[in-house]
Design a protein around this motif. Structure first.
Motif, PDB file in Angstrom:
ATOM      1  N   GLU A 165      -4.377   4.027  10.608  1.00  0.00           N
ATOM      2  CA  GLU A 165      -3.208   3.605   9.829  1.00  0.00           C
ATOM      3  C   GLU A 165      -3.256   2.101   9.569  1.00  0.00           C
ATOM      4  O   GLU A 165      -2.998   1.645   8.444  1.00  0.00           O
ATOM      5  CB  GLU A 165      -1.928   3.972  10.576  1.00  0.00           C
ATOM      6  CG  GLU A 165      -1.633   5.459  10.607  1.00  0.00           C
ATOM      7  CD  GLU A 165      -0.448   5.794  11.492  1.00  0.00           C
ATOM      8  OE1 GLU A 165       0.300   6.729  11.155  1.00  0.00           O
ATOM      9  OE2 GLU A 165      -0.259   5.109  12.537  1.00  0.00           O
ATOM     10  N   PHE A 166      -3.570   1.313  10.597  1.00  0.00           N
ATOM     11  CA  PHE A 166      -3.595  -0.141  10.417  1.00  0.00           C
ATOM     12  C   PHE A 166      -4.698  -0.547   9.440  1.00  0.00           C
ATOM     13  O   PHE A 166      -4.477  -1.380   8.557  1.00  0.00           O
ATOM     14  CB  PHE A 166      -3.779  -0.830  11.761  1.00  0.00           C
ATOM     15  CG  PHE A 166      -3.730  -2.334  11.672  1.00  0.00           C
ATOM     16  CD1 PHE A 166      -2.648  -2.971  11.102  1.00  0.00           C
ATOM     17  CD2 PHE A 166      -4.767  -3.107  12.161  1.00  0.00           C
ATOM     18  CE1 PHE A 166      -2.582  -4.358  11.013  1.00  0.00           C
ATOM     19  CE2 PHE A 166      -4.730  -4.495  12.083  1.00  0.00           C
ATOM     20  CZ  PHE A 166      -3.634  -5.112  11.509  1.00  0.00           C
ATOM     21  N   ASN A 167      -5.870   0.041   9.594  1.00  0.00           N
ATOM     22  CA  ASN A 167      -6.969  -0.303   8.698  1.00  0.00           C
ATOM     23  C   ASN A 167      -6.663   0.070   7.253  1.00  0.00           C
ATOM     24  O   ASN A 167      -7.182  -0.544   6.307  1.00  0.00           O
ATOM     25  CB  ASN A 167      -8.255   0.394   9.147  1.00  0.00           C
ATOM     26  CG  ASN A 167      -8.861  -0.240  10.377  1.00  0.00           C
ATOM     27  OD1 ASN A 167      -8.661  -1.427  10.617  1.00  0.00           O
ATOM     28  ND2 ASN A 167      -9.579   0.537  11.162  1.00  0.00           N
ATOM     29  N   ASP A 200      -6.125  -4.830   4.801  1.00  0.00           N
ATOM     30  CA  ASP A 200      -6.636  -5.706   3.743  1.00  0.00           C
ATOM     31  C   ASP A 200      -5.506  -6.358   2.951  1.00  0.00           C
ATOM     32  O   ASP A 200      -5.687  -7.442   2.377  1.00  0.00           O
ATOM     33  CB  ASP A 200      -7.546  -4.927   2.797  1.00  0.00           C
ATOM     34  CG  ASP A 200      -8.893  -4.593   3.432  1.00  0.00           C
ATOM     35  OD1 ASP A 200      -9.206  -5.165   4.494  1.00  0.00           O
ATOM     36  OD2 ASP A 200      -9.610  -3.736   2.877  1.00  0.00           O
ATOM     37  N   GLN A 201      -4.340  -5.699   2.916  1.00  0.00           N
ATOM     38  CA  GLN A 201      -3.212  -6.255   2.175  1.00  0.00           C
ATOM     39  C   GLN A 201      -2.668  -7.534   2.826  1.00  0.00           C
ATOM     40  O   GLN A 201      -2.001  -8.332   2.170  1.00  0.00           O
ATOM     41  CB  GLN A 201      -2.084  -5.218   2.080  1.00  0.00           C
ATOM     42  CG  GLN A 201      -2.481  -3.917   1.402  1.00  0.00           C
ATOM     43  CD  GLN A 201      -2.886  -4.116  -0.038  1.00  0.00           C
ATOM     44  OE1 GLN A 201      -2.387  -5.007  -0.725  1.00  0.00           O
ATOM     45  NE2 GLN A 201      -3.804  -3.281  -0.512  1.00  0.00           N
ATOM     46  N   SER A 223       0.857  -1.191   0.000  1.00  0.00           N
ATOM     47  CA  SER A 223       0.000   0.000   0.000  1.00  0.00           C
ATOM     48  C   SER A 223       0.889   1.236   0.000  1.00  0.00           C
ATOM     49  O   SER A 223       2.109   1.145   0.088  1.00  0.00           O
ATOM     50  CB  SER A 223      -0.904   0.007   1.235  1.00  0.00           C
ATOM     51  OG  SER A 223      -0.143   0.281   2.398  1.00  0.00           O
ATOM     52  N   GLY A 224       0.277   2.377  -0.071  1.00  0.00           N
ATOM     53  CA  GLY A 224       1.035   3.622   0.005  1.00  0.00           C
ATOM     54  C   GLY A 224       1.060   4.192   1.404  1.00  0.00           C
ATOM     55  O   GLY A 224       1.455   5.347   1.595  1.00  0.00           O
ATOM     56  N   VAL A 225       0.690   3.390   2.397  1.00  0.00           N
ATOM     57  CA  VAL A 225       0.624   3.841   3.787  1.00  0.00           C
ATOM     58  C   VAL A 225       1.998   3.704   4.432  1.00  0.00           C
ATOM     59  O   VAL A 225       2.576   2.616   4.443  1.00  0.00           O
ATOM     60  CB  VAL A 225      -0.414   3.026   4.576  1.00  0.00           C
ATOM     61  CG1 VAL A 225      -0.520   3.538   6.012  1.00  0.00           C
ATOM     62  CG2 VAL A 225      -1.766   3.084   3.887  1.00  0.00           C
ATOM     63  N   SER A 226       2.511   4.794   4.961  1.00  0.00           N
ATOM     64  CA  SER A 226       3.859   4.777   5.531  1.00  0.00           C
ATOM     65  C   SER A 226       3.998   3.758   6.652  1.00  0.00           C
ATOM     66  O   SER A 226       5.043   3.109   6.803  1.00  0.00           O
ATOM     67  CB  SER A 226       4.218   6.178   6.062  1.00  0.00           C
ATOM     68  OG  SER A 226       4.226   7.121   5.019  1.00  0.00           O
TER      69      SER A 226
END
Length: 284
Positions: free
Chosen positions: A114-116, A120-121, A45-48
């Motif tokens: 952030e975790f959510n 899903d990944q 994902s693009g989440v840091s």
């Protein structure tokens, strides 16, 4: 240019490190496979925060392997009646356990949002599927044959776990040592189904109380008991931090692999490791 000049001058000084190597990796990178390690992080994902999650998971896995190495060494020393050797290995493992417990700090700031954002990944991926962690649980006596099922499609991991399930635990070997030293360990605790969880015994509790009794005959066994309890306490700390981290990041949601999440972790957290070492204290 200024940096190159500084490097050249430093290399010319007596005692300075060698700075020139061949066209391949530096000896440091080649020895520890550093470049390979740094290529293993592949966020989806693009989440840091996902990068921190992946790195923390990988660090924990490496530490699981190191801890298994030390606990296996300790078990071998117990079989050989080498109490000092077993204590030394367990103490080395304590430092690994301490780092494992504090490694949860890397995820302490992971918010539910952030975790959510990347949960899903993970799909059905869950930490309880870790073969290395399961071997550690088997080593301390938390045996469960159903926990082999997630690895049925991976022959090497399944074979290693199956062997660990059928091998006496650290605590089993400690009780066998006490028996060889003349302490009254019941036969049911010495010759049992190693694939089953350990069943606490009042006779074993009394044997540990004898170890702690006055005199010097069993002083080394009392030292062993204290180190084993250090191990057990750190296992509980690990489980508590795991529980708290999950509760903070996702609350009471079901686990990614379908477990009850907090309920599953709470049951593990409440389970004593090496039970008679705890209960014996009441009668000492």
């Amino acid at each position: 240019m200024g940096q190159e000049r500084h490097t050249t001058i430093a290399a010319d000084k007596p005692g300075a490190p060698r700075l020139s190597f061949g066209p391949a990796d530096t000896p440091y990178a080649a020895y520890a496979h550093i470049d390979t390690l740094h290529r293993l992080q592949e966020p989806r994902s693009g989440v840091s925060a996902e990068m921190s999650f992946i790195v923390t998971t990988q660090v924990m896995e490496l530490l699981f392997g190191l801890l298994e190495y030390e606990w296996t060494q300790a078990r071998q020393e117990l079989r050989a009646d080498d109490v000092p050797g077993a204590i030394a290995a367990l103490r080395r493992g304590l430092h690994v356990q301490d780092v494992l417990v504090t490694s949860w700090d890397l995820l302490a700031t992971l918010t539910p949002v952030e975790f959510n954002a990347f949960r899903d990944q993970l799909g059905e991926a869950s930490g309880f599927q870790s073969a290395a962690y399961r071997r550690l649980e088997f080593l301390i006596g938390n045996k469960s044959e159903p926990m082999l099922r997630p690895h049925a499609g991976v022959p090497k991991a399944h074979a290693e776990l199956s062997a660990a399930l059928r091998t006496p635990s650290l605590y089993d070997e400690a009780l066998a040592l006490l028996h060889r030293r003349g302490l009254p360990i019941p036969e049911a605790s010495l010759d049992r189904d190693w694939t089953s969880p350990y069943d606490p015994s009042e006779d074993v509790e009394r044997a540990w109380q004898t170890v702690y009794g006055p005199g010097t005959e069993h002083r080394d066994l009392a030292d062993l008991a204290e180190v084993l309890l250090d191990v057990a306490e750190r296992v509980t700390r690990w489980r508590q931090r795991h529980y708290a981290s999950v509760k903070r990041a996702m609350g009471a949601k079901p686990g990614t692999a379908g477990s009850s999440g907090l309920g599953w972790l709470r049951r593990a957290m409440d389970q004593d490791v090496f039970p008679e070492l705890w209960s014996a204290r009441t009668g000492i």
